[in-house]
Design an enzyme around this catalytic site. Structure first.
Site, PDB file in Angstrom:
ATOM      1  N   HIS A  68       0.822  -1.218   0.000  1.00  0.00           N
ATOM      2  CA  HIS A  68       0.000   0.000   0.000  1.00  0.00           C
ATOM      3  C   HIS A  68       0.864   1.279   0.000  1.00  0.00           C
ATOM      4  O   HIS A  68       0.843   2.052  -0.948  1.00  0.00           O
ATOM      5  CB  HIS A  68      -0.894   0.048   1.246  1.00  0.00           C
ATOM      6  CG  HIS A  68      -1.729  -1.158   1.479  1.00  0.00           C
ATOM      7  ND1 HIS A  68      -2.851  -1.475   0.728  1.00  0.00           N
ATOM      8  CD2 HIS A  68      -1.635  -2.136   2.421  1.00  0.00           C
ATOM      9  CE1 HIS A  68      -3.403  -2.585   1.194  1.00  0.00           C
ATOM     10  NE2 HIS A  68      -2.692  -3.006   2.216  1.00  0.00           N
TER      11      HIS A  68
HETATM   12  O1  RIB Z   1      -5.203  -0.124   4.578  1.00  0.00           O
HETATM   13  C1  RIB Z   1      -3.809  -0.124   4.455  1.00  0.00           C
HETATM   14  C2  RIB Z   1      -3.211   1.009   5.228  1.00  0.00           C
HETATM   15  O2  RIB Z   1      -3.491   0.857   6.612  1.00  0.00           O
HETATM   16  C3  RIB Z   1      -1.675   1.035   5.133  1.00  0.00           C
HETATM   17  O3  RIB Z   1      -1.234   2.349   5.272  1.00  0.00           O
HETATM   18  C4  RIB Z   1      -1.253   0.225   6.325  1.00  0.00           C
HETATM   19  O4  RIB Z   1       0.056   0.553   6.768  1.00  0.00           O
HETATM   20  C5  RIB Z   1      -2.270   0.669   7.335  1.00  0.00           C
HETATM   21  O5  RIB Z   1      -1.829   1.913   7.880  1.00  0.00           O
END
Ligand code: RIB
Ligand code: CA
Length: 314
Positions: A243
């Site tokens: 992500h």
């Molecule tokens: O949904 C994914 C996000 O939530 C990413 O930033 C992960 O690190 C959590 O913070």
């Protein structure tokens, strides 16, 4: 080479935040003005410790670190140890870092740094709940003009939620902060699950990182081995979505991504859909687009970039 982009990073390390930091901390394209920890994947006491260990691992001890909000603006903190492990960066070999948090609060750092900047100068990268960014904007509305763009990992549209059926974690944890940011009238680039679920790790990709053989790539591979375990079950994939690195990868190579101007709003009322990002992808309303919404990525070239940059660590 063009002038480095001045950035402030706000994150909740987390393994994917860690990879984002590794990508940012040896990027000559970025001038990192400071990094702020926020409560998110794990409580703030952990995210700020993780931040110090991760930055120290890259030897960028010149970068100033700050401790930000311990909880969301309105709601109670929700964490994600089931995904990231009790430390938030399970897989990483703990050590007592020498790097310490600066004395001033992370929100005050954001306000002061922006007040000292030129108009449209500072890029904010946010890969955790948006609490610090929103609190800074509420405390000092005058700083908005100093923000060039806010590059966010958060939200979901065609993809279902990853913390509730309706919502992505960062936005779900602090939907009120997201509402403040979405209404700040500054350029926002948003990397939601629609695009981050297209950059999945797999054994070959992690092996290529491990083969680089430097302390940072080793740490990255160790964390990704752990991070992939939970998500590979959840998504029946060979690994986990990367992500947060999408934010920095876009700053370094925007051509890897496809973005579309969309109006985005966030649910802050209904418990059933709390934190849902309503992305007007097909422009079915006459709402003006407030976000560049990322919807596609060249995953192979993303991992080529990541591997190439991790290789540059000694
Ligand atoms: O949904 C994914 C996000 O939530 C990413 O930033 C992960 O690190 C959590 O913070
Ligand atoms: Ca994160």
């Amino acid at each position: 080479m063009t002038k480095p982009i001045p950035v402030i990073i706000d994150c909740d390390p987390g393994q994917d935040d860690a990879i984002m930091l590794f990508l940012a901390l040896n990027a000559p394209e970025l001038d990192i003005r400071g990094i702020v920890a926020v409560g998110g994947n794990v409580p703030l006491a952990r995210t700020r410790l993780n931040l110090a260990m991760l930055v120290e691992t890259t030897r960028r001890t010149d970068v100033k670190l700050y401790s930000g909000a311990i909880r969301p603006m309105v709601r109670d903190l929700v964490t994600a140890e089931e995904v990231h492990g009790i430390t938030g960066i399970n897989g990483f070999e703990f050590f007592e870092p020498e790097m310490k948090m600066q004395d001033i609060h992370g929100v005050d750092f954001i306000v002061e740094n922006l007040r000292g900047a030129r108009d449209n100068e500072i890029t904010i990268i946010a890969t955790g709940p948006l609490t610090n960014i929103a609190m800074a904007l509420v405390k000092a509305p005058d700083i908005a003009d100093k923000i060039k763009q806010i590059v966010i990992m958060g939200g979901a549209s065609f993809e279902a939620g990853n913390v509730t059926p309706s919502a992505e974690f960062n936005i779900y944890v602090d939907p009120h902060a997201c509402d403040v940011v979405l209404k700040c009238q500054r350029p926002i680039i948003m990397f939601g699950l629609d695009v981050t679920h297209k950059v999945m790790t797999n054994p070959a990709r992690v092996a290529a990182i491990r083969a680089l053989g430097n302390p940072v790539s080793e740490a990255a591979a160790d964390m990704l081995d752990y991070f992939g375990k939970h998500d590979s079950k959840k998504y029946s994939s060979g690994g986990a979505p990367l992500h947060d690195p999408c934010t920095v990868a876009w700053l370094l190579k925007p051509e890897l991504f496809e973005l579309k101007p969309c109006h985005v709003a966030v649910e802050t009322g209904s418990e059933l859909t709390m934190g849902h990002t309503a992305v007007d992808f097909w422009q079915v309303t006459d709402n003006t687009a407030n976000v560049q919404w990322a919807y596609d990525v060249n995953a192979d070239r993303f991992f080529d970039l990541l591997t190439e940059r991790l290789e540059q660590y000694q």
